[in-house]
Design a protein around this motif. Sequence first.
Motif, PDB file in Angstrom:
ATOM      1  N   MET A   1       0.933  -1.180   0.038  1.00 47.99           N
ATOM      2  CA  MET A   1       0.161  -0.096   0.108  1.00 47.99           C
ATOM      3  C   MET A   1       0.909   1.136   0.240  1.00 47.99           C
ATOM      4  SD  MET A   1      -3.174  -0.772   0.039  1.00 47.99           S
ATOM      5  CE  MET A   1      -4.029  -2.489   0.221  1.00 47.99           C
ATOM      6  N   MET A   2       0.641   2.345  -0.802  1.00 43.11           N
ATOM      7  CA  MET A   2       1.213   3.659  -1.000  1.00 43.11           C
ATOM      8  C   MET A   2       0.252   4.717  -0.865  1.00 43.11           C
ATOM      9  SD  MET A   2       4.318   4.437  -0.529  1.00 43.11           S
ATOM     10  CE  MET A   2       5.169   2.956  -0.674  1.00 43.11           C
ATOM     11  N   GLN A   3       0.673   5.828  -0.325  1.00 46.02           N
ATOM     12  CA  GLN A   3      -0.446   7.000  -0.235  1.00 46.02           C
ATOM     13  C   GLN A   3      -0.718   7.803  -1.681  1.00 46.02           C
ATOM     14  OE1 GLN A   3       1.579  10.569   1.483  1.00 46.02           O
ATOM     15  NE2 GLN A   3       0.152  10.404   2.982  1.00 46.02           N
ATOM     16  N   GLU A   4      -1.897   7.819  -1.406  1.00 47.90           N
ATOM     17  CA  GLU A   4      -2.530   8.615  -2.708  1.00 47.90           C
ATOM     18  C   GLU A   4      -2.249  10.351  -2.339  1.00 47.90           C
ATOM     19  OE1 GLU A   4      -6.280   8.189  -5.578  1.00 47.90           O
ATOM     20  OE2 GLU A   4      -6.577   8.452  -3.361  1.00 47.90           O
ATOM     21  N   MET A   5      -1.781  10.954  -3.287  1.00 50.06           N
ATOM     22  CA  MET A   5      -1.238  12.278  -2.986  1.00 50.06           C
ATOM     23  C   MET A   5      -2.171  13.321  -3.512  1.00 50.06           C
ATOM     24  SD  MET A   5       1.632  11.984  -1.185  1.00 50.06           S
ATOM     25  CE  MET A   5       2.088  13.664  -1.049  1.00 50.06           C
ATOM     26  N   PRO A  28       6.794   5.833  -7.981  1.00 51.73           N
ATOM     27  CA  PRO A  28       8.042   5.338  -7.716  1.00 51.73           C
ATOM     28  C   PRO A  28       7.866   4.269  -6.351  1.00 51.73           C
ATOM     29  CG  PRO A  28       8.271   7.588  -7.901  1.00 51.73           C
ATOM     30  CD  PRO A  28       6.756   7.351  -7.776  1.00 51.73           C
ATOM     31  N   PRO A  29       8.434   3.254  -6.649  1.00 52.38           N
ATOM     32  CA  PRO A  29       8.456   2.195  -5.663  1.00 52.38           C
ATOM     33  C   PRO A  29       8.719   2.769  -3.973  1.00 52.38           C
ATOM     34  CG  PRO A  29      10.469   1.975  -6.827  1.00 52.38           C
ATOM     35  CD  PRO A  29       9.629   2.988  -7.485  1.00 52.38           C
ATOM     36  N   GLU A  30       9.570   3.948  -3.909  1.00 54.07           N
ATOM     37  CA  GLU A  30       9.938   4.457  -2.598  1.00 54.07           C
ATOM     38  C   GLU A  30       8.951   5.345  -2.298  1.00 54.07           C
ATOM     39  OE1 GLU A  30      12.104   7.120  -5.736  1.00 54.07           O
ATOM     40  OE2 GLU A  30      11.701   4.919  -5.331  1.00 54.07           O
ATOM     41  N   GLY A  31       7.789   5.490  -3.034  1.00 50.54           N
ATOM     42  CA  GLY A  31       6.537   6.438  -2.482  1.00 50.54           C
ATOM     43  C   GLY A  31       6.587   7.579  -3.478  1.00 50.54           C
ATOM     44  N   PRO A  32       5.373   8.448  -3.275  1.00 49.54           N
ATOM     45  CA  PRO A  32       5.393   9.533  -4.450  1.00 49.54           C
ATOM     46  C   PRO A  32       6.315  10.598  -3.801  1.00 49.54           C
ATOM     47  CG  PRO A  32       3.437   9.232  -2.753  1.00 49.54           C
ATOM     48  CD  PRO A  32       4.293   8.041  -2.811  1.00 49.54           C
ATOM     49  N   SER A  60       8.164  -9.074  -7.018  1.00 54.23           N
ATOM     50  CA  SER A  60       7.899  -9.009  -5.322  1.00 54.23           C
ATOM     51  C   SER A  60       8.443  -7.385  -5.055  1.00 54.23           C
ATOM     52  CB  SER A  60       8.779 -10.119  -4.626  1.00 54.23           C
ATOM     53  OG  SER A  60      10.028  -9.960  -4.781  1.00 54.23           O
ATOM     54  N   TYR A  61       7.598  -6.960  -4.192  1.00 51.55           N
ATOM     55  CA  TYR A  61       7.889  -5.602  -3.675  1.00 51.55           C
ATOM     56  C   TYR A  61       8.983  -5.555  -2.415  1.00 51.55           C
ATOM     57  CZ  TYR A  61       6.909  -0.705  -1.714  1.00 51.55           C
ATOM     58  OH  TYR A  61       6.746   0.296  -1.146  1.00 51.55           O
ATOM     59  N   ASP A  62       9.697  -4.467  -2.790  1.00 53.26           N
ATOM     60  CA  ASP A  62      11.000  -4.285  -1.321  1.00 53.26           C
ATOM     61  C   ASP A  62      10.345  -3.792  -0.381  1.00 53.26           C
ATOM     62  OD1 ASP A  62      13.261  -3.816  -0.049  1.00 53.26           O
ATOM     63  OD2 ASP A  62      14.058  -2.616  -1.467  1.00 53.26           O
TER      64      ASP A  62
END
Length: 206
Positions: A1-5, A28-32, A60-62
């Motif tokens: 899960m990653m934040q929606e900006m 990006p995989p490190e986040g927005p 797979s996700y890091d």
Amino acid sequence: MMQEMTAPSPAPDPKSWRSSELPSYKGPPEGPLHFQMDGSTPAPYKNHRWLPVRLPQGESYDMSLSPASTLTYDPFGPSLDNWAAAAQTHYSFLQHLEQGDTWRYKFDIWDYAYKRLSINFFAVRGKDILDVFPFPQPDDEDYLTVRRPMELRKRVVVDGTALAVHFAFNLQYTAHQNKAVTWTDALARYRAFADEMICPNANRKG
């Protein structure tokens, strides 16, 4: 899960709780941009969502790139005030809830061996504490999980066959002038789940 900006348009269905109905995170995989996994940046807008990271089959996700990587078994560790870790954990749990695999959260009895742990979901026999109430120290968590058990020679254990959701610690609420975990729509999703799956005929107000 990653934040929606950025807030979606049109606004999402307020009665939706299913992760499968969320769009995929595509950044990006490190986040927005302007996002920090340690919770040092505020929530982007009220009622924002966290989106599933859907990868091609075989990839797979890091997890070291996610807020969950800050979680530790230390009661005063870096995740204590990391609202992003709390938010990500809730959306991940809701995904497993929909998939019917919450067994992933369960385990056998865990003996804490007089180590401190959270008392958010805690059971104790009245006879073990009534004769020392009020407690002889202001830190009730330390007393109930470390000091008093040592006095009684009774260890605190965690029953991993039970399952409960704790929304957030105080610092995860109040970070960034309260622009933190309460600025997600996670609570609304839990309510939508309850309305549909637990008590669909309840007469709710507000």
